[in-house]
Motif scaffolding. Structure first.
Motif, PDB file in Angstrom:
ATOM      1  N   ASN A 297       0.811  -1.216   0.000  1.00  0.00           N
ATOM      2  CA  ASN A 297       0.000   0.000   0.000  1.00  0.00           C
ATOM      3  C   ASN A 297       0.844   1.266   0.000  1.00  0.00           C
ATOM      4  O   ASN A 297       0.329   2.371   0.225  1.00  0.00           O
ATOM      5  CB  ASN A 297      -0.910   0.007   1.237  1.00  0.00           C
ATOM      6  CG  ASN A 297      -1.840  -1.191   1.272  1.00  0.00           C
ATOM      7  OD1 ASN A 297      -2.481  -1.517   0.273  1.00  0.00           O
ATOM      8  ND2 ASN A 297      -1.893  -1.873   2.412  1.00  0.00           N
ATOM      9  N   ALA A 298       2.147   1.128  -0.259  1.00  0.00           N
ATOM     10  CA  ALA A 298       3.042   2.288  -0.253  1.00  0.00           C
ATOM     11  C   ALA A 298       3.053   2.970  -1.612  1.00  0.00           C
ATOM     12  O   ALA A 298       2.163   2.779  -2.443  1.00  0.00           O
ATOM     13  CB  ALA A 298       4.438   1.853   0.174  1.00  0.00           C
ATOM     14  N   ASN A 299       4.111   3.758  -1.862  1.00  0.00           N
ATOM     15  CA  ASN A 299       4.146   4.600  -3.060  1.00  0.00           C
ATOM     16  C   ASN A 299       4.380   3.832  -4.350  1.00  0.00           C
ATOM     17  O   ASN A 299       4.059   4.330  -5.431  1.00  0.00           O
ATOM     18  CB  ASN A 299       5.230   5.673  -2.907  1.00  0.00           C
ATOM     19  CG  ASN A 299       6.613   5.051  -2.694  1.00  0.00           C
ATOM     20  OD1 ASN A 299       6.740   3.968  -2.120  1.00  0.00           O
ATOM     21  ND2 ASN A 299       7.642   5.743  -3.144  1.00  0.00           N
ATOM     22  N   LEU A 300       4.943   2.623  -4.271  1.00  0.00           N
ATOM     23  CA  LEU A 300       5.215   1.833  -5.474  1.00  0.00           C
ATOM     24  C   LEU A 300       4.220   0.683  -5.574  1.00  0.00           C
ATOM     25  O   LEU A 300       4.075  -0.097  -4.629  1.00  0.00           O
ATOM     26  CB  LEU A 300       6.648   1.289  -5.452  1.00  0.00           C
ATOM     27  CG  LEU A 300       7.767   2.335  -5.460  1.00  0.00           C
ATOM     28  CD1 LEU A 300       9.127   1.651  -5.385  1.00  0.00           C
ATOM     29  CD2 LEU A 300       7.685   3.221  -6.698  1.00  0.00           C
ATOM     30  N   VAL A 301       3.547   0.585  -6.707  1.00  0.00           N
ATOM     31  CA  VAL A 301       2.520  -0.429  -6.920  1.00  0.00           C
ATOM     32  C   VAL A 301       3.121  -1.607  -7.683  1.00  0.00           C
ATOM     33  O   VAL A 301       3.717  -1.435  -8.751  1.00  0.00           O
ATOM     34  CB  VAL A 301       1.309   0.145  -7.690  1.00  0.00           C
ATOM     35  CG1 VAL A 301       0.265  -0.940  -7.929  1.00  0.00           C
ATOM     36  CG2 VAL A 301       0.710   1.317  -6.926  1.00  0.00           C
ATOM     37  N   TYR A 302       2.969  -2.800  -7.128  1.00  0.00           N
ATOM     38  CA  TYR A 302       3.466  -4.030  -7.739  1.00  0.00           C
ATOM     39  C   TYR A 302       2.862  -4.232  -9.130  1.00  0.00           C
ATOM     40  O   TYR A 302       1.673  -4.052  -9.332  1.00  0.00           O
ATOM     41  CB  TYR A 302       3.116  -5.194  -6.811  1.00  0.00           C
ATOM     42  CG  TYR A 302       3.499  -6.569  -7.294  1.00  0.00           C
ATOM     43  CD1 TYR A 302       4.726  -6.825  -7.888  1.00  0.00           C
ATOM     44  CD2 TYR A 302       2.630  -7.642  -7.120  1.00  0.00           C
ATOM     45  CE1 TYR A 302       5.081  -8.095  -8.294  1.00  0.00           C
ATOM     46  CE2 TYR A 302       2.969  -8.929  -7.514  1.00  0.00           C
ATOM     47  CZ  TYR A 302       4.187  -9.149  -8.112  1.00  0.00           C
ATOM     48  OH  TYR A 302       4.531 -10.418  -8.525  1.00  0.00           O
ATOM     49  N   LYS A 303       3.729  -4.593 -10.090  1.00  0.00           N
ATOM     50  CA  LYS A 303       3.399  -4.834 -11.498  1.00  0.00           C
ATOM     51  C   LYS A 303       3.049  -3.553 -12.260  1.00  0.00           C
ATOM     52  O   LYS A 303       2.773  -3.627 -13.453  1.00  0.00           O
ATOM     53  CB  LYS A 303       2.272  -5.866 -11.662  1.00  0.00           C
ATOM     54  CG  LYS A 303       2.656  -7.270 -11.204  1.00  0.00           C
ATOM     55  CD  LYS A 303       1.592  -8.291 -11.558  1.00  0.00           C
ATOM     56  CE  LYS A 303       2.013  -9.687 -11.143  1.00  0.00           C
ATOM     57  NZ  LYS A 303       0.985 -10.704 -11.489  1.00  0.00           N
ATOM     58  N   GLN A 304       3.090  -2.427 -11.572  1.00  0.00           N
ATOM     59  CA  GLN A 304       2.897  -1.148 -12.250  1.00  0.00           C
ATOM     60  C   GLN A 304       4.176  -0.314 -12.184  1.00  0.00           C
ATOM     61  O   GLN A 304       4.670   0.169 -13.213  1.00  0.00           O
ATOM     62  CB  GLN A 304       1.737  -0.369 -11.639  1.00  0.00           C
ATOM     63  CG  GLN A 304       1.497   0.997 -12.285  1.00  0.00           C
ATOM     64  CD  GLN A 304       0.326   1.742 -11.674  1.00  0.00           C
ATOM     65  OE1 GLN A 304      -0.537   1.146 -11.017  1.00  0.00           O
ATOM     66  NE2 GLN A 304       0.290   3.040 -11.872  1.00  0.00           N
ATOM     67  N   HIS A 305       4.724  -0.177 -10.980  1.00  0.00           N
ATOM     68  CA  HIS A 305       5.944   0.604 -10.789  1.00  0.00           C
ATOM     69  C   HIS A 305       7.190  -0.275 -10.669  1.00  0.00           C
ATOM     70  O   HIS A 305       8.308   0.234 -10.750  1.00  0.00           O
ATOM     71  CB  HIS A 305       5.818   1.478  -9.545  1.00  0.00           C
ATOM     72  CG  HIS A 305       4.701   2.466  -9.625  1.00  0.00           C
ATOM     73  ND1 HIS A 305       3.691   2.542  -8.684  1.00  0.00           N
ATOM     74  CD2 HIS A 305       4.409   3.420 -10.550  1.00  0.00           C
ATOM     75  CE1 HIS A 305       2.842   3.502  -9.008  1.00  0.00           C
ATOM     76  NE2 HIS A 305       3.257   4.038 -10.143  1.00  0.00           N
ATOM     77  N   TYR A 306       7.025  -1.556 -10.441  1.00  0.00           N
ATOM     78  CA  TYR A 306       8.145  -2.497 -10.387  1.00  0.00           C
ATOM     79  C   TYR A 306       7.604  -3.891 -10.641  1.00  0.00           C
ATOM     80  O   TYR A 306       6.434  -4.178 -10.388  1.00  0.00           O
ATOM     81  CB  TYR A 306       8.861  -2.445  -9.037  1.00  0.00           C
ATOM     82  CG  TYR A 306       8.046  -2.960  -7.880  1.00  0.00           C
ATOM     83  CD1 TYR A 306       8.164  -4.279  -7.437  1.00  0.00           C
ATOM     84  CD2 TYR A 306       7.130  -2.140  -7.216  1.00  0.00           C
ATOM     85  CE1 TYR A 306       7.403  -4.755  -6.373  1.00  0.00           C
ATOM     86  CE2 TYR A 306       6.369  -2.607  -6.156  1.00  0.00           C
ATOM     87  CZ  TYR A 306       6.511  -3.916  -5.739  1.00  0.00           C
ATOM     88  OH  TYR A 306       5.765  -4.383  -4.692  1.00  0.00           O
ATOM     89  N   ASP A 307       8.484  -4.769 -11.172  1.00  0.00           N
ATOM     90  CA  ASP A 307       8.071  -6.143 -11.453  1.00  0.00           C
ATOM     91  C   ASP A 307       9.314  -7.014 -11.518  1.00  0.00           C
ATOM     92  O   ASP A 307      10.456  -6.534 -11.454  1.00  0.00           O
ATOM     93  CB  ASP A 307       7.281  -6.213 -12.767  1.00  0.00           C
ATOM     94  CG  ASP A 307       6.349  -7.420 -12.837  1.00  0.00           C
ATOM     95  OD1 ASP A 307       6.474  -8.321 -11.980  1.00  0.00           O
ATOM     96  OD2 ASP A 307       5.500  -7.465 -13.746  1.00  0.00           O
ATOM     97  N   LEU A 308       9.097  -8.305 -11.673  1.00  0.00           N
ATOM     98  CA  LEU A 308      10.187  -9.268 -11.766  1.00  0.00           C
ATOM     99  C   LEU A 308      11.155  -8.858 -12.876  1.00  0.00           C
ATOM    100  O   LEU A 308      10.746  -8.504 -13.979  1.00  0.00           O
ATOM    101  CB  LEU A 308       9.620 -10.658 -12.046  1.00  0.00           C
ATOM    102  CG  LEU A 308      10.632 -11.804 -12.105  1.00  0.00           C
ATOM    103  CD1 LEU A 308      11.227 -12.059 -10.730  1.00  0.00           C
ATOM    104  CD2 LEU A 308       9.977 -13.069 -12.646  1.00  0.00           C
TER     105      LEU A 308
END
Length: 362
Positions: A297-308
């Motif tokens: 729930n922080a500033n970086l959204v999984y699979k949107q702002h970072y991913d594998l």
């Protein structure tokens, strides 16, 4: 989250819509895995099933194991397996091949020859096709024989910081093979949004760091065949990038000048030795990892702002560590109280073209 269970022909059998927990581990260089914990009411469905499909994930789980546990008042079922890439383990490279091109091109050629259009029709993996070519990797020459298709693809991709996937397209009923690479999300580029993980950014819940350099090597002497009346050819592969040199001897006498009646050019043979050196050094990397539990729930959204596979900036303030790291593994834990994301960053990222200094001795 619902899990659709498919049979061996990829036909839907039913949906598991309640479970205790699901661990979905995605890996950049290795085959990912999953583990599903549920009650015994789903046994018949899962025992008939072959695949676990999630419409919110690109991976397809292959059911490989079951375990049953009975307590005083409860019964539970655990279903586990790996992702679809594991089926490439079912094909071997039965005879010597010499291939030249980028790592992506060689991988695509191997998959096509071993599993899509093999000379023996019984080796065809149904539904498998090649995806779009992306132009990834640098030119190399390699020889392969006796390994599984999965092992050789992993060696080739890891030596050039690439990955590959088998993506099941449910709508088209196709398995698509792709070679791909994570995005650069460091602060030295402007093409992609930055991804910085630290306590200061308030997006890290827990973290740990470890390093082991006992077996680390960064420079290889790769010794091949000897020409008649001469000493064996020796190629050096230097990945030290300014660090103290840690040498490795690689016996590459199994890399032959003549393959299937064709004699390699000197340049192609030297490239094949160099590729052998890169693959050998991959087995002697630093064992270094940053493991972070990320706040979803922080500033970086999984699979949107970072991913594998993405290269991100990792900061450990108390240890005064600042590094650019590739995400090599992401573990999704889905339980009744929510979703937990655990991210494992690999070793320091250095551009392959900057890292490799090639010196050839004849």
């Amino acid at each position: 989250m619902d899990l659709m269970i498919l049979d061996a022909s990829f036909a839907p059998l039913g949906i598991v819509d309640t479970f205790e927990s699901l661990q979905w581990t995605r890996s950049y260089y290795e085959v990912g895995s999953f583990e599903l914990h549920t009650d015994l009411g789903w046994y018949d469905l899962l025992r008939q099933g072959k695949y676990v499909y999630r419409n919110d994930a690109t991976e397809l789980g292959v059911i490989e194991g079951f375990s049953y546990e009975q307590g005083q008042t409860t019964e539970s079922l655990t279903v586990s397996g790996r992702f679809l890439e594991c089926i490439l383990e079912q094909r071997v490279i039965p005879q010597a091949l010499e291939l030249t091109g980028t790592a992506e091109t060689i991988c695509r050629t191997l998959v096509d020859q071993m599993a899509i259009h093999p000379t023996d029709a019984q080796r065809v993996i149904p539904k498998l096709k090649l995806g779009e070519e992306r132009g990834l990797g640098i030119e190399t020459t390699c020889q392969c024989e006796g390994q599984t298709l999965l092992e050789k693809l992993q060696e080739l991709c890891r030596s050039q910081e690439l990955s590959f996937s088998l993506r099941y397209d449910y709508q088209q009923d196709e398995i698509v093979f792709d070679v791909w690479q994570g995005k650069d999300r460091t602060q030295t580029q402007q093409e992609n949004g930055w991804a910085v993980f630290s306590r200061g950014q308030e997006n890290v819940l827990t973290s740990d760091y470890s390093i082991d350099e006992q077996d680390y090597r960064n420079f290889a002497y790769v010794v091949g065949e000897a020409e008649e009346g001469q000493t064996p050819v020796c190629v050096t592969v230097d990945l030290s990038n300014g660090d103290s040199r840690r040498e490795l001897y690689v016996d590459a006498s199994n890399v032959k000048r003549e393959v299937d009646g064709q004699t390699m050019s000197k340049e192609d043979y030297l490239q094949a030795l160099r590729q052998k050196g890169l693959e050998a050094l991959d087995e002697y990397r630093k064992v270094e990892a940053y493991n972070h539990t990320i706040d979803p729930n922080a500033n970086l959204v999984y699979k949107q702002h970072y991913d594998l596979g993405d290269i991100c900036t990792v900061i450990q303030e108390k240890m005064e560590i600042w590094a650019e790291k590739r995400i090599e593994e992401i573990r999704e834990a889905v339980e009744a109280n929510g979703v937990t994301i655990e991210v494992t960053f690999g070793e320091d990222y250095v551009s392959l073209k900057k890292a490799i200094k090639r010196e050839v001795k004849a």
